[in-house]
Design a protein around this motif. Structure first.
Motif, mmCIF file in Angstrom:
data_model
loop_
_atom_site.group_PDB
_atom_site.id
_atom_site.type_symbol
_atom_site.label_atom_id
_atom_site.label_comp_id
_atom_site.label_asym_id
_atom_site.label_seq_id
_atom_site.Cartn_x
_atom_site.Cartn_y
_atom_site.Cartn_z
ATOM 1 N N UNK A 158 7.321 85.198 38.629
ATOM 2 C CA UNK A 158 7.822 83.912 39.118
ATOM 3 C C UNK A 158 7.184 83.646 40.492
ATOM 4 N N UNK A 159 6.042 82.960 40.477
ATOM 5 C CA UNK A 159 5.273 82.750 41.716
ATOM 6 C C UNK A 159 4.964 81.264 41.866
ATOM 7 N N UNK A 160 5.183 80.748 43.077
ATOM 8 C CA UNK A 160 4.902 79.330 43.341
ATOM 9 C C UNK A 160 4.005 79.212 44.565
ATOM 10 N N UNK A 161 3.042 78.308 44.518
ATOM 11 C CA UNK A 161 2.232 78.030 45.709
ATOM 12 C C UNK A 161 2.754 76.756 46.364
ATOM 13 N N UNK A 162 3.103 76.849 47.635
ATOM 14 C CA UNK A 162 3.664 75.695 48.356
ATOM 15 C C UNK A 162 2.750 75.348 49.532
ATOM 16 N N UNK A 163 2.918 74.164 50.063
ATOM 17 C CA UNK A 163 2.168 73.728 51.265
ATOM 18 C C UNK A 163 0.671 73.979 51.157
ATOM 19 N N UNK A 164 0.081 73.599 50.068
ATOM 20 C CA UNK A 164 -1.364 73.823 49.912
ATOM 21 C C UNK A 164 -2.147 73.065 50.983
ATOM 22 N N UNK A 165 -3.155 73.692 51.532
ATOM 23 C CA UNK A 165 -3.979 73.045 52.557
ATOM 24 C C UNK A 165 -5.294 73.788 52.683
#
Ligand code: S3P
Length: 749
Positions: free
Chosen positions: A591-598
């Motif tokens: 269960x992995x999420x990528x947030x605030x991509x930049x």
């Protein structure tokens, strides 16, 4: 220099000890052996009655005489004479010994210069007899005389012995045991090496300290001068209070070596003077930053720790116990691959490069030191902030000594691309692991470009000599390797023409991205071709190094396997050429999420949120292998905690990383009770309940961290031996693991 191992003296190493000259050095040997009951009796031979009375009164000796004559006849095998008179007085003592003492008695000394004492022995005996073992304790104090005798003076200090081939083994063993009884570490080296090293590190500083104080006291002529002198003056000049007679003797006895290093110092000082006069800030910064780095390294050595343990672990074992769920958010340290590249490109660029977030680990600091050794001025690192004053493509200068790269494979291979093109010779060396890693993969194409490289069986050390021609090549990579690709792109900067490299599998593309940022775009074509044009000067720039995905991967797996966990790893590099492990873990049900991509420094970044989830075994798609090559040790732990079997193939490269990661992870997992089937190019791992055990890192940082984290799911503690290697890539591992709530401890071994 070699270390002398424990001799076989079960009881007292010395029967009777006779110390000739009861000053600080001799008195401390006598007092120390007496206090530790390491000799049957201690006898002093002294110049005058006052010293004899003082020595007896203070318990430095059992008996004291004014002449060796008084005791010579009672001495025999098992007894030791320690000569501790000023260096130039040694010869007359040796004549007395020859005339009066049996050749069965072991004779040793503590003089600071060994060449002159050896000459004195030959003058007295015609040769160096087998019972004479010359030595020098590297300890002292600015105090002198028997009143300064200190039984603990040699505790944790080094003693150098300079035995000849003719020296008797039993005599060496006895002297070694004597020093070890005093708590010292005993080393051995040749007389000439000793005098050269001590001339530079001890005799030169004394000469400078005496001269500085003399300059202030007499030449500057201001009577108030010492009134305003503070800590700096006190620290720098302490040794100018040492015994003048002793130092007068030492300077004369080691004249050649002292003059050699004094000339170099005077030369350096004149250049510094010139730099100050010309207000050459870069030159001054260069001297000061290099000196600070060297002195900081020495301070860590003094503290009894290598660079490794001072920045990371104070011992070599870590212990992880199963415990609570992982919670919290943090930022893992800077990316190792990007840090290496930023230092390299910043150094060969024109103008200033400012780096933030640099990884301060063993490996990246080895790269940094290599460029300092080649004349690049580098300020920092301080909390990941570094300023590099680039010298341009052709501005590196020949280092004074081989470049030591420790454990850093990326440094060795990428740097080779730069060194192969230089007009000076260099040698790169590394630790045992790096010296065993295959270098043929870069040697072969670099030679095709015209490089002149010497190596035994395609391993380090590699010696690069000035190449007659250095031309571009077209090179289809025979293996998936970002290091080989990057090595050739860097070499291509120096080659005549356009260098093309073709890759058939995706590997990390940090070099390509960063070269673009430094003003040298790497063109990419059909079928995986990459091209760089030789002679393009790089321009210094700012580099923001994101968090290292490979370090984050350990915590991603840790949270995935520990029930109840929910963590956030901030500002991690998520370059798709690196994140194959995310795809693999997601296929396993993570269960992995990528947030605030930049983006940062031309690299994609994100915050990574990981929550516990039950994992399933899978067959790992081979196309993901090259994009997750460094994460397999961690992924194997995930596999061990998953339901069913996880199969990996097509990963033979794992056998030639910092260690054979297939063999070492299989051994560790088997010890933890996991069913592992090892193949030539992969592992089959069947998830099972794990048991606590003591396992070994095999000196591989990623094996150490992966096995440690298995302790989150075992029935008892996991202890990982040889864990100090973690500092190669992740010096803060233990601290950060604790911040996430992992029950992890360093065991002081
Ligand atoms: C690296 C490339 C990879 C990787 C290493 C770092 C790099 O090695 O395993 O840790 O920074 O280019 P290979 O190129 O040998 O696969």
């Amino acid at each position: 220099m070699s270390s002398i191992s424990e001799p076989e003296f079960s009881q007292q190493p010395v029967r009777k000890l006779v110390v000739i000259g009861l000053g600080l050095i001799g008195g401390s040997v006598s007092a120390g052996l007496r206090q530790r009951h390491a000799c049957q009796e201690a006898i002093g031979i002294v110049r005058d009655q006052v010293t004899a009375s003082l020595a007896l009164e203070r318990g430095v000796v059992d008996r004291a005489y004014l002449s060796l004559n008084e005791v010579a006849a009672e001495l025999g095998e098992g007894d030791v004479i320690f000569i501790a008179v000023p260096t130039l007085a040694v010869e007359s003592v040796l004549h007395d010994i020859r005339a009066q003492v049996s050749a069965a008695v072991t004779v040793t000394d503590g003089a600071s210069v060994k060449g002159s004492v050896r000459d004195a022995v030959i003058a007295a005996f015609g040769e160096v007899p087998s019972n004479i073992v010359l030595g020098h304790p590297i300890a002292g104090s600015e105090q002198s005389g028997v009143a300064a005798a200190n039984p603990s003076l040699y505790q944790k200090h080094r003693v150098i012995l300079t035995p000849e081939t003719s020296t008797g083994a039993q005599h060496i063993a006895r002297v070694t045991a004597m020093w070890q009884a005093l708590g010292a570490e005993v080393l051995s080296m040749s007389v000439s090496e000793h005098d050269e090293v001590l001339g530079a590190t001890s005799h030169l500083p004394h000469a400078i300290a005496y001269s500085l104080v003399d300059t202030l006291a007499h030449d500057i002529g201001n009577p108030n001068i010492f009134r305003y002198a503070a800590g700096g003056f006190r620290d720098f000049t302490r040794i100018a209070s040492s015994d003048p007679t002793m130092w007068h003797d030492i300077m004369r006895a080691n004249r050649g070596a002292v003059l050699h290093s004094l000339d170099k110092f005077v030369d350096n000082l004149l250049r510094l003077r010139d730099g100050i006069e010309r207000e050459d800030g870069e030159y001054l910064l260069g001297v000061f930053t290099r000196a600070k780095a060297a002195r900081d390294h020495f301070t860590r050595m003094l503290a009894g720790s290598t660079l490794k343990d001072s920045i990371a672990l104070s011992a070599s074992k870590i212990c992880v116990k199963p415990g609570a769920a992982l919670q919290n958010h943090l930022r893992v340290p800077g990316d190792k691959s990007i840090s290496h590249r930023a230092i390299m490109l910043g150094s060969i660029a024109q103008g200033k490069t400012v780096i933030d977030g640099l990884l301060e680990s063993e490996d990246s600091l080895a790269t940094l030191q290599a460029f300092r050794d080649m004349g690049v001025v580098i300020d920092g690192p301080a909390n990941g902030h570094v300023t590099i004053y680039g010298v341009g493509l052709r501005g590196l200068s020949a280092p004074q000594k081989p470049l030591y790269l420790g454990n850093a494979g990326t440094s060795a291979r990428l740097l080779s691309g730069i060194l192969a093109a230089q007009t000076f010779s260099t040698t790169i060396t590394g630790d045992a692991s790096l010296s065993a890693r295959p270098m043929g993969r870069i040697i072969e194409p670099l030679r095709a470009m015209g490089a002149s490289i010497h190596s035994e069986s395609d391993n380090l050390p590699l010696t690069f000599s000035s190449a007659k021609r250095f031309s571009a090549i077209d090179y289809p990579l025979p293996l998936a390797s970002a290091q080989v690709k990057s090595c050739l792109l860097l070499a291509g900067l120096y080659a005549n023409g356009i260098t093309r490299v073709r890759q058939t599998q995706i590997t990390r593309d940090h070099t390509e991205r960063m070269l673009g940022g430094f003003g040298c775009p790497v063109r990419s074509g059909q079928d995986g071709w990459l091209a760089v044009t030789g002679g393009t000067e790089l321009q210094g720039c700012r580099v923001d190094v994101p968090g290292d995905f490979s370090s984050a991967a350990f915590f991603i797996v840790a949270a995935s396997i520990t029930p109840g966990s929910d963590i956030l790893l901030e500002h991690v590099g998520v370059n798709p050429s690196r994140t194959g492990a995310l795809d693999i873990l997601k296929l396993m049900g993570a269960n992995i999420e990528l947030l605030n991509l930049g983006t940062a420094g031309g690299e994609p970044v994100a915050d990574i949120r990981v929550r516990y989830s039950e994992l399933q075994g899978i067959t790992i798609p081979t196309e993901l292998v090259s994009r997750s090559i460094d994460e397999f040790p961690a992924l194997f732990i995930a596999a061990a905690c998953a339901q069913g079997c996880t199969e990996l193939s097509g990963a033979a490269e794992l056998r030639v990383k910092e260690s054979d990661r297939l063999a070492n992870m299989a051994a560790g997992l088997t010890a933890l009770g996991v069913n592992v089937d090892i193949r030539a190019d992969g592992l089959h791992i069947t998830g099972s309940p794990l048991r606590g055990a003591e396992v070994d890192s095999a000196g591989d940082h990623r094996v150490a961290m992966a096995l440690a984290l298995a302790g989150l799911r075992t029935d008892g503690a996991v202890i990982v031996n040889n864990a100090e290697c973690i500092a190669s890539s992740f010096p803060d591992f233990v601290t950060q693991a604790k911040q996430l709530g992992i029950s992890i401890e360093v065991i002081d071994s």
